[in-house]
Design a protein around this motif. Structure first.
Motif, PDB file in Angstrom:
ATOM      1  N   ALA A   1       0.816  -1.216   0.000  1.00 14.31           N
ATOM      2  CA  ALA A   1       0.000   0.000   0.000  1.00 14.31           C
ATOM      3  C   ALA A   1       0.852   1.271   0.000  1.00 14.31           C
ATOM      4  O   ALA A   1       0.341   2.355  -0.259  1.00 14.31           O
ATOM      5  N   GLU A   2       2.156   1.142   0.306  1.00 13.32           N
ATOM      6  CA  GLU A   2       3.070   2.288   0.356  1.00 13.32           C
ATOM      7  C   GLU A   2       2.495   3.418   1.218  1.00 13.32           C
ATOM      8  O   GLU A   2       2.312   4.542   0.769  1.00 13.32           O
ATOM      9  N   LEU A   3       2.241   3.064   2.488  1.00 15.31           N
ATOM     10  CA  LEU A   3       1.581   4.017   3.383  1.00 15.31           C
ATOM     11  C   LEU A   3       2.516   4.704   4.359  1.00 15.31           C
ATOM     12  O   LEU A   3       2.118   5.612   5.081  1.00 15.31           O
ATOM     13  N   GLY A   4       3.762   4.267   4.427  1.00 12.65           N
ATOM     14  CA  GLY A   4       4.723   4.919   5.303  1.00 12.65           C
ATOM     15  C   GLY A   4       4.402   4.722   6.770  1.00 12.65           C
ATOM     16  O   GLY A   4       3.597   3.880   7.157  1.00 12.65           O
ATOM     17  N   GLU A   5       5.015   5.570   7.603  1.00 14.98           N
ATOM     18  CA  GLU A   5       4.854   5.456   9.053  1.00 14.98           C
ATOM     19  C   GLU A   5       3.797   6.442   9.554  1.00 14.98           C
ATOM     20  O   GLU A   5       3.610   7.520   8.992  1.00 14.98           O
ATOM     21  N   LEU A   6       3.128   6.045  10.641  1.00 18.30           N
ATOM     22  CA  LEU A   6       2.187   6.945  11.290  1.00 18.30           C
ATOM     23  C   LEU A   6       2.934   7.909  12.204  1.00 18.30           C
ATOM     24  O   LEU A   6       4.031   7.624  12.667  1.00 18.30           O
ATOM     25  N   GLU A   7       2.311   9.069  12.458  1.00 24.25           N
ATOM     26  CA  GLU A   7       2.839   9.986  13.464  1.00 24.25           C
ATOM     27  C   GLU A   7       2.893   9.256  14.808  1.00 24.25           C
ATOM     28  O   GLU A   7       1.973   8.523  15.167  1.00 24.25           O
TER      29      GLU A   7
END
Length: 361
Positions: free
Chosen positions: A56-62
């Motif tokens: 999904a290439e969603l990266g990291e959450l805050e």
């Protein structure tokens, strides 16, 4: 059946290894398998060609609670839901307690069933009030749940015991299956794991120091790295045992070294399901473990397949190690009984239990 796994990525780790092993088994047994990840990391473990990985290439959450973190979570749910609907999955398995939450939300009001897993110790691991609430809240909305231990299932109150199932971790390290107990064991004691406080390697070092003079030709090897390394090095130097206690670092072939050990020790304050102990038992290494939450007392029958000691007792750890070293017949009995896990916890046996369960829900 079309089976989906949901996991952050496929780097090295226990959940990642389990995901790949189960996916491979399912694919080799005529199932369509998809793995949905949040970011594109090449699989650390070999995957069958027929297993598809969707990213999904969603990266990291805050990290902190904020509007950005909330919107990031919603974005993840929407992306996962799109995958689930387009792939027409029959079931989506969340491969951690957090992935379970996403699996529930991504499959609401569609035909895909969600299966949750608890692969850690819910009493201790990230057990904030909020996480404890969320664990139990989302549990009620899954279509099935897989636990590794009885104690983990009890955390959720056994509310849906007829629906849920306990399936222990398999011995996913394939090297273990190729090893046999050596004709003669080396005069070494071994332990493996991250050098962090909960593993209590300081306790093991103290225990070894108590019996060091009685076993002058034995050495202790601890495999792993972590934040406690410097403190452990100082402890070893203070005890005057630099030549006999080795912090060996991480080594992908450590399991081959452990196979020759006279004793394997797990000294933790708590665990989820200790894979290192499972592997050592299956190889026939005589084992000593604290009776900690969770896992050891579901793997070891005390004084039959290993020795269980009270958490935090260096005296009991020392006595147990010495008893095994000084009693070859007792050590052999522990070895033979521990090795039975090689069959009961084999990849074939555990994966079959998973597949049978998924076909029923």
């Amino acid at each position: 059946m079309k089976i989906g796994f949901l996991i952050k990525n496929l780097s090295s780790g226990g959940a990642e290894r389990a995901t790949v092993s189960l996916a491979n088994y399912f694919a080799l047994h005529s199932q369509d398998v998809e793995i949905i990840t949040f970011n594109s990391v090449d699989s650390f473990y070999p995957l069958e060609e027929s297993v598809c990985v969707r990213t999904a290439e969603l990266g990291e959450l805050e990290q902190s609670a904020s509007a950005k973190r909330l919107f990031g979570s919603i974005k993840r749910i929407i992306a996962i839901r799109r995958f689930v609907k387009s792939l027409q999955l029959d079931v989506l398995i969340g491969m951690s307690f957090a992935m379970t939450w996403y699996a529930v939300l991504a499959t609401m009001f569609i035909k895909t069933k969600s299966v949750g897993t608890e692969r850690s110790n819910p009493y201790r691991y990230k057990a904030t009030k909020l996480n404890t609430f969320l664990r139990k809240f989302f549990y009620n909305f899954t279509d099935g749940y897989v636990f590794q231990t009885r104690k983990a299932a009890q955390f959720f109150g056994n509310k849906k015991s007829e629906r849920d199932i306990i399936i222990p971790n398999a011995i996913f390290n394939e090297t273990v299956y190729s090893l046999s107990p050596p004709a003669e064991r080396k005069r070494i004691i071994c332990a493996t794991g991250r050098l962090i406080k909960l593993k209590r390697f300081d306790l093991l070092i103290d225990a070894f120091a108590k019996i060091a003079e009685q076993i002058p030709d034995y050495m202790l090897f601890i495999f792993g790295d972590g934040e406690e390394k410097e403190d452990l090095e100082n402890q070893i130097e203070y005890l005057g045992l630099k030549n006999r206690i080795i912090l060996a670092g991480t080594d992908p072939q450590a399991v081959r070294f452990v196979n020759f050990a006279s004793v394997f020790v797990l000294s933790s304050d708590f665990e989820g399901m200790p894979n290192a102990l499972l592997e050592a038992l299956a190889m026939g290494v005589p084992c000593v473990s604290t009776r900690c939450e969770m896992g050891p007392d579901e793997l070891i029958e005390n004084r039959v397949s290993g020795i269980l000691t009270d958490v935090g007792s260096s005296e009991q750890l020392a006595e147990a190690m010495l008893e095994i070293i000084e009693n070859p017949d007792f050590a052999k009995k522990l070895s033979e009984n521990g090795r039975k896990l090689l069959k009961t916890h084999s990849i074939e046996n555990i994966s079959r239990q998973w597949l049978d369960y998924l076909s029923r829900i």
